[in-house]
Write a protein that holds these residues in place. Structure first.
Motif, PDB file in Angstrom:
ATOM      1  N   LEU A   1      15.767   5.025  17.465  1.00  0.00           N
ATOM      2  CA  LEU A   1      16.825   4.262  16.801  1.00  0.00           C
ATOM      3  C   LEU A   1      17.961   5.176  16.354  1.00  0.00           C
ATOM      4  N   LEU A   2      17.629   6.350  15.857  1.00  0.00           N
ATOM      5  CA  LEU A   2      18.661   7.301  15.435  1.00  0.00           C
ATOM      6  C   LEU A   2      19.517   7.738  16.619  1.00  0.00           C
ATOM      7  N   ARG A   3      18.879   8.009  17.739  1.00  0.00           N
ATOM      8  CA  ARG A   3      19.626   8.400  18.940  1.00  0.00           C
ATOM      9  C   ARG A   3      20.568   7.279  19.359  1.00  0.00           C
TER      10      ARG A   3
ATOM     11  N   HIS B   1      25.354   5.202  20.822  1.00  0.00           N
ATOM     12  CA  HIS B   1      25.904   3.911  21.242  1.00  0.00           C
ATOM     13  C   HIS B   1      26.710   3.208  20.152  1.00  0.00           C
ATOM     14  N   LEU B   2      26.391   3.499  18.896  1.00  0.00           N
ATOM     15  CA  LEU B   2      27.090   2.819  17.805  1.00  0.00           C
ATOM     16  C   LEU B   2      28.072   3.739  17.074  1.00  0.00           C
ATOM     17  N   GLY B   3      28.021   5.033  17.376  1.00  0.00           N
ATOM     18  CA  GLY B   3      28.929   5.981  16.743  1.00  0.00           C
ATOM     19  C   GLY B   3      28.653   6.233  15.275  1.00  0.00           C
ATOM     20  N   LEU B   4      27.438   5.960  14.832  1.00  0.00           N
ATOM     21  CA  LEU B   4      27.095   6.156  13.421  1.00  0.00           C
ATOM     22  C   LEU B   4      26.765   7.623  13.151  1.00  0.00           C
ATOM     23  N   THR B   5      27.168   8.113  11.996  1.00  0.00           N
ATOM     24  CA  THR B   5      26.844   9.480  11.609  1.00  0.00           C
ATOM     25  C   THR B   5      25.641   9.543  10.673  1.00  0.00           C
ATOM     26  N   GLU B   6      25.288   8.389  10.099  1.00  0.00           N
ATOM     27  CA  GLU B   6      24.109   8.319   9.237  1.00  0.00           C
ATOM     28  C   GLU B   6      23.531   6.911   9.315  1.00  0.00           C
ATOM     29  N   ALA B   7      22.289   6.798   8.898  1.00  0.00           N
ATOM     30  CA  ALA B   7      21.613   5.494   8.867  1.00  0.00           C
ATOM     31  C   ALA B   7      20.714   5.455   7.640  1.00  0.00           C
ATOM     32  N   TYR B   8      20.391   4.241   7.227  1.00  0.00           N
ATOM     33  CA  TYR B   8      19.608   4.026   6.014  1.00  0.00           C
ATOM     34  C   TYR B   8      18.249   3.419   6.346  1.00  0.00           C
TER      35      TYR B   8
ATOM     36  N   ARG C   1       9.242  13.640   6.534  1.00  0.00           N
ATOM     37  CA  ARG C   1       9.098  14.514   7.707  1.00  0.00           C
ATOM     38  C   ARG C   1      10.300  14.419   8.633  1.00  0.00           C
ATOM     39  N   LEU C   2      10.880  13.228   8.740  1.00  0.00           N
ATOM     40  CA  LEU C   2      12.024  13.039   9.630  1.00  0.00           C
ATOM     41  C   LEU C   2      13.326  13.550   9.033  1.00  0.00           C
ATOM     42  N   GLY C   3      13.358  13.752   7.723  1.00  0.00           N
ATOM     43  CA  GLY C   3      14.563  14.278   7.083  1.00  0.00           C
ATOM     44  C   GLY C   3      15.370  13.272   6.291  1.00  0.00           C
ATOM     45  N   PHE C   4      14.801  12.110   5.992  1.00  0.00           N
ATOM     46  CA  PHE C   4      15.491  11.148   5.134  1.00  0.00           C
ATOM     47  C   PHE C   4      15.607  11.725   3.722  1.00  0.00           C
ATOM     48  N   ARG C   5      16.684  11.358   3.036  1.00  0.00           N
ATOM     49  CA  ARG C   5      16.935  11.773   1.664  1.00  0.00           C
ATOM     50  C   ARG C   5      17.016  10.532   0.784  1.00  0.00           C
ATOM     51  N   HIS C   6      16.402  10.596  -0.381  1.00  0.00           N
ATOM     52  CA  HIS C   6      16.415   9.475  -1.335  1.00  0.00           C
ATOM     53  C   HIS C   6      17.815   9.299  -1.904  1.00  0.00           C
ATOM     54  N   VAL C   7      18.321   8.066  -1.856  1.00  0.00           N
ATOM     55  CA  VAL C   7      19.631   7.740  -2.426  1.00  0.00           C
ATOM     56  C   VAL C   7      19.451   7.129  -3.812  1.00  0.00           C
ATOM     57  N   ARG C   8      18.638   6.070  -3.888  1.00  0.00           N
ATOM     58  CA  ARG C   8      18.375   5.424  -5.174  1.00  0.00           C
ATOM     59  C   ARG C   8      17.232   4.436  -5.011  1.00  0.00           C
ATOM     60  N   ASP C   9      16.707   4.019  -6.151  1.00  0.00           N
ATOM     61  CA  ASP C   9      15.704   2.970  -6.160  1.00  0.00           C
ATOM     62  C   ASP C   9      16.406   1.628  -6.321  1.00  0.00           C
ATOM     63  N   VAL C  10      15.916   0.636  -5.603  1.00  0.00           N
ATOM     64  CA  VAL C  10      16.409  -0.730  -5.724  1.00  0.00           C
ATOM     65  C   VAL C  10      15.269  -1.532  -6.346  1.00  0.00           C
ATOM     66  N   VAL C  11      15.531  -2.098  -7.530  1.00  0.00           N
ATOM     67  CA  VAL C  11      14.498  -2.833  -8.258  1.00  0.00           C
ATOM     68  C   VAL C  11      14.758  -4.328  -8.096  1.00  0.00           C
ATOM     69  N   ALA C  12      13.763  -5.033  -7.580  1.00  0.00           N
ATOM     70  CA  ALA C  12      13.874  -6.480  -7.365  1.00  0.00           C
ATOM     71  C   ALA C  12      13.623  -7.224  -8.668  1.00  0.00           C
ATOM     72  N   GLU C  13      13.931  -8.502  -8.667  1.00  0.00           N
ATOM     73  CA  GLU C  13      13.726  -9.329  -9.854  1.00  0.00           C
ATOM     74  C   GLU C  13      12.279  -9.335 -10.318  1.00  0.00           C
ATOM     75  N   ASP C  14      11.336  -9.202  -9.378  1.00  0.00           N
ATOM     76  CA  ASP C  14       9.921  -9.195  -9.735  1.00  0.00           C
ATOM     77  C   ASP C  14       9.440  -7.825 -10.205  1.00  0.00           C
TER      78      ASP C  14
ATOM     79  N   THR D   1      22.350  10.851  11.712  1.00  0.00           N
ATOM     80  CA  THR D   1      21.839  10.368  13.005  1.00  0.00           C
ATOM     81  C   THR D   1      21.680  11.493  14.012  1.00  0.00           C
ATOM     82  N   THR D   2      22.223  12.655  13.734  1.00  0.00           N
ATOM     83  CA  THR D   2      22.076  13.790  14.645  1.00  0.00           C
ATOM     84  C   THR D   2      21.315  14.902  13.953  1.00  0.00           C
TER      85      THR D   2
END
Length: 179
Positions: free
Chosen positions: A112-114, A119-126, A142-155, A166-167
């Protein structure tokens, strides 16, 4: 149109009408739903969702979505789509439990990153991963993702919003220890 993709072991194929039953079976699996952070949805709703992929998502080129195939067997689902959590695109993967722990999740994400870069010209993905989904969080580290923030749901449930360039992520071939 969503292109077919290949990695070392996986084929990413746009869905066709004859794939409806395997898609429904995947999204009716309680373990898959749990780790995707969604409730188990009644079968008719999943069938409606599948048909919307064929009649709305693909024709309007809303985003790319595939069935994942290993040696001719359907094993999961993948998407690259705009996300409402940030200004960007989210990677989504879901594998059938029988295929967990074989490195296929990492291979799917690298594919998907490739695609996102080439094909989509994205420099990053979430990615959005439930805080309790330790296996997927370990894979993301292991893949190199970095934590941005926590999203807390209503529950009160917590989902980790992660980002990755992406590269420079090791390409699409090969496998990870789990995922």
């Amino acid at each position: 149109m969503t292109p077919a993709l290949r990695t070392e072991r996986l084929e990413f194929l746009p869905y066709r009408p004859e794939h409806e039953d395997v898609f429904v079976a995947l999204l009716r699996d309680a373990e898959v739903c749990r780790w995707m952070g969604q409730d188990l949805v009644p079968e008719p709703e999943i069938r409606t969702l599948f048909r919307a992929i064929l009649t709305d998502v693909y024709p309007q080129r809303r985003f790319d979505v595939w069935g994942l195939w290993l040696a001719g067997t359907y094993i999961g689902h993948a998407e690259v789509k705009p996300t409402g959590n940030v200004d960007g695109h989210e990677l989504v993967t879901a594998l059938a439990p029988g295929y967990w722990g074989r490195g296929l999740g990492g291979e799917a994400v690298r594919g998907l990153l490739r695609h996102a870069a080439d094909h989509l010209g994205l420099t990053e993905a979430y990615g959005m991963v439930g805080a309790e989904n330790t296996a997927s969080l370990a894979l993301c580290r292991r893949l190199g993702f970095r934590h941005v923030r926590d999203v807390v749901a209503e529950d009160g449930s917590v989902t980790k919003l992660l980002v990755i360039p992406t590269t420079g992520t090791g390409g699409a071939a090969g496998g990870e220890g789990s995922g």
